[in-house]
Enzyme design. Sequence first.
Site, PDB file in Angstrom:
ATOM      1  N   TYR A 163     -85.645  49.551 -43.966  1.00 38.54           N
ATOM      2  CA  TYR A 163     -85.299  49.696 -42.547  1.00 38.54           C
ATOM      3  C   TYR A 163     -85.663  51.107 -42.073  1.00 38.54           C
ATOM      4  CZ  TYR A 163     -82.669  49.448 -38.195  1.00 38.54           C
ATOM      5  OH  TYR A 163     -82.314  49.445 -36.880  1.00 38.54           O
ATOM      6  N   PHE A 185     -99.406  34.013 -14.767  1.00 35.65           N
ATOM      7  CA  PHE A 185    -100.533  33.381 -15.469  1.00 35.65           C
ATOM      8  C   PHE A 185    -100.172  32.971 -16.885  1.00 35.65           C
ATOM      9  CE2 PHE A 185    -101.659  36.936 -18.245  1.00 35.65           C
ATOM     10  CZ  PHE A 185    -101.085  38.014 -17.587  1.00 35.65           C
ATOM     11  N   ASP A 227    -104.894  54.765 -22.206  1.00 33.56           N
ATOM     12  CA  ASP A 227    -104.650  53.466 -22.843  1.00 33.56           C
ATOM     13  C   ASP A 227    -105.825  53.240 -23.777  1.00 33.56           C
ATOM     14  OD1 ASP A 227    -104.590  50.805 -23.592  1.00 33.56           O
ATOM     15  OD2 ASP A 227    -103.869  50.082 -21.651  1.00 33.56           O
ATOM     16  N   LYS A 247    -105.437  45.131 -30.741  1.00 32.29           N
ATOM     17  CA  LYS A 247    -106.860  45.297 -30.442  1.00 32.29           C
ATOM     18  C   LYS A 247    -107.445  46.431 -31.282  1.00 32.29           C
ATOM     19  CE  LYS A 247    -106.726  43.723 -25.625  1.00 32.29           C
ATOM     20  NZ  LYS A 247    -107.580  42.557 -25.562  1.00 32.29           N
ATOM     21  N   PHE A 264    -104.225  47.238 -15.617  1.00 30.75           N
ATOM     22  CA  PHE A 264    -104.164  46.083 -16.502  1.00 30.75           C
ATOM     23  C   PHE A 264    -102.881  45.325 -16.148  1.00 30.75           C
ATOM     24  CE2 PHE A 264    -103.089  43.812 -20.425  1.00 30.75           C
ATOM     25  CZ  PHE A 264    -104.199  42.993 -20.456  1.00 30.75           C
ATOM     26  N   THR A 265    -102.888  44.018 -16.398  1.00 29.44           N
ATOM     27  CA  THR A 265    -101.774  43.156 -15.936  1.00 29.44           C
ATOM     28  C   THR A 265    -100.404  43.677 -16.371  1.00 29.44           C
ATOM     29  OG1 THR A 265    -102.161  41.785 -17.897  1.00 29.44           O
ATOM     30  CG2 THR A 265    -103.098  41.003 -15.820  1.00 29.44           C
ATOM     31  N   ARG A 304    -109.390  35.826 -15.494  1.00 27.55           N
ATOM     32  CA  ARG A 304    -109.123  37.205 -15.126  1.00 27.55           C
ATOM     33  C   ARG A 304    -109.463  37.345 -13.655  1.00 27.55           C
ATOM     34  NH1 ARG A 304    -106.124  39.647 -19.237  1.00 27.55           N
ATOM     35  NH2 ARG A 304    -104.914  38.430 -17.812  1.00 27.55           N
TER      36      ARG A 304
HETATM   37  N1  F0G Z   1    -103.648  47.579 -22.348  1.00 27.48           N
HETATM   38  C1  F0G Z   1    -104.805  46.918 -22.404  1.00 27.48           C
HETATM   39  C2  F0G Z   1    -106.054  47.550 -21.917  1.00 27.48           C
HETATM   40  C3  F0G Z   1    -104.844  45.618 -22.929  1.00 27.48           C
HETATM   41  O1  F0G Z   1    -105.994  44.958 -22.977  1.00 27.48           O
HETATM   42  C4  F0G Z   1    -103.635  45.035 -23.386  1.00 27.48           C
HETATM   43  C5  F0G Z   1    -103.604  43.665 -23.880  1.00 27.48           C
HETATM   44  C6  F0G Z   1    -102.451  45.771 -23.306  1.00 27.48           C
HETATM   45  C7  F0G Z   1    -102.497  47.047 -22.779  1.00 27.48           C
HETATM   46  C8  F0G Z   1    -101.155  45.221 -23.758  1.00 27.48           C
HETATM   47  O2  F0G Z   1    -101.118  45.147 -25.148  1.00 27.48           O
HETATM   48  O3  F0G Z   1    -100.927  42.687 -25.648  1.00 27.48           O
HETATM   49  O4  F0G Z   1    -100.383  44.426 -27.386  1.00 27.48           O
HETATM   50  O5  F0G Z   1     -98.907  44.066 -25.451  1.00 27.48           O
HETATM   51  N2  F0G Z   1    -104.514  42.838 -23.680  1.00 27.48           N
HETATM   52  C9  F0G Z   1    -104.528  41.465 -24.192  1.00 27.48           C
HETATM   53  C10 F0G Z   1    -105.771  40.744 -23.732  1.00 27.48           C
HETATM   54  C11 F0G Z   1    -103.287  40.717 -23.868  1.00 27.48           C
HETATM   55  O6  F0G Z   1    -105.861  39.556 -24.030  1.00 27.48           O
HETATM   56  O7  F0G Z   1    -106.659  41.339 -23.127  1.00 27.48           O
HETATM   57  P1  F0G Z   1    -100.307  44.031 -25.943  1.00 27.48           P
END
Ligand code: F0G
Length: 480
Positions: free
Chosen positions: A79, A453, A221, A264, A131-132, A387
């Site tokens: 832990y 989405f 990021d 990623k 980003f979303t 997208r």
């Molecule tokens: N920032 C970027 C540029 C991303 O592409 C993503 C995730 C995140 C933050 C968030 O990271 O998913 O680990 O919580 N992109 C994924 C995609 C979801 O399918 O493009 P996460």
Amino acid sequence: MKIKTFKGSFTPLELHKVRIVQKLNYPTLERRAEALREAGNNMFLLKNDDIFLDMLTDSGVNAMSDNQVSAMLRADDSYAGSATYFRLEKTVLDFFNKDYFLPAHQGRACEHILAKVFVNKGHYSIMNYHFTTTKAHITELGGIVVQFYSKDALKTKSNNPFKGNMDLEKLEDFLSKNRDLTDFVRMEAGTNLIGGQPWSLENLVGVHKICRNYNIPLILDASLLADNLYFIKEREEACKHLSIKQILTRISDLCDIIYFSARKLSFSRGGGIVTSVKEFHEFMKPLVPLYEGFLTYGGMSVREMEAMAVGLEETLDEDIISQGPLFIKYMVESLDKLGVPVVTPAGGLGCHLDVKKFLPDVDSHSYPAEALACALYLISGIRGMERGTLSEQRDENGVEEVSDVELLRLALPRRVFTLSQVKFAVDRIYWLYQHKNLIGGLKWVEEPKVLRFFYGILEPSSNWQELLIEALRKDLGTEE
Ligand code: F0G
């Protein structure tokens, strides 16, 4: 890797071999139609068993290396204070050349922590592009997202090698008027929503200078940094002589805080935040045990942490990080030659279809990019990701924001697909382009308020999916 062929044609060549495989299933057309209905025409709600080629994302689904998998077996579980954590911490800090690391379970968890610390109600968060999940965390706390993207960012057809650049003049102008109302500037590597497009080191230097002048924190990021590093090395004349590690260090040194989705960046799972500013670290630190888990795991399993450490080291290998961009280039150029509208130049992450050109007659409020995703799944078993407008949110008055671009992203998780699978995708997309007039829009059955989405339910606005099935049967027979 790029190796010359006798005939001079461009063929991306893998510098890895496959030693473990997963059997794929090619579901029948009848099953695909049924599965699409069951999933409410939402690609996120399809089940993997109903999918042939999953091009939804590269998040957490890149193929791991033998070294990553073997590192997972030596993980030290505890832990608090596991040897695994200290190995990871050292690797992350060496990688980014920073002093402090905070682990988190994935990228958006880092965004949550950053938003809690830095976002003030009614203040601005400036970005090269949103980003979303980033935007959702900021707006949830009453922050306002402002974007200063380059003049070519939204031109889907372009030769600009760095469409992810920030417009420095606009940034300077805005800060000269709104410095006190600005929380931070965020640069996103491999700008996701405009088609995985990179920025140049030169541009980041410019952003850094302006941030310094106004004393505004610069946040990177780095989720898609591997692609961006590769493109800087490939496309930026002044950086051709630098190693990937040297480019990375220059980038890191320009940024006050760096966060990433390890789903990623390191072909693993998890995420993290690094900085050398002690004060920032101290502000963020208490939020990790509160939301993520203790400071030596941050919501990750020790196996993930071991895989992350090795994955980060492998990110410095150009042969490894070039595989994605080269396969994507192959797919983009193949479709472009066939006249299918795609985002150019080829970026990272995946091949992006330009849906405004593909389906010019389907209105944005009928979600053309999701409709095209449904159509492609129906005729091929390939799952892509919308997208576009569907990925946006409604404003506080319920008015729908129309997306700047409508893209269908076909992600190429690294080292997962073969070239023949990419060729199959190209063939089916070409068929679809010939039958684009059959494709109609979608409408809501159930629309969630936040990040709709992910789990909203839709239905076709007419019987266009039946017409598409008929056309496919006519051209390819029942054993398509
Ligand atoms: N920032 C970027 C540029 C991303 O592409 C993503 C995730 C995140 C933050 C968030 O990271 O998913 O680990 O919580 N992109 C994924 C995609 C979801 O399918 O493009 P996460």
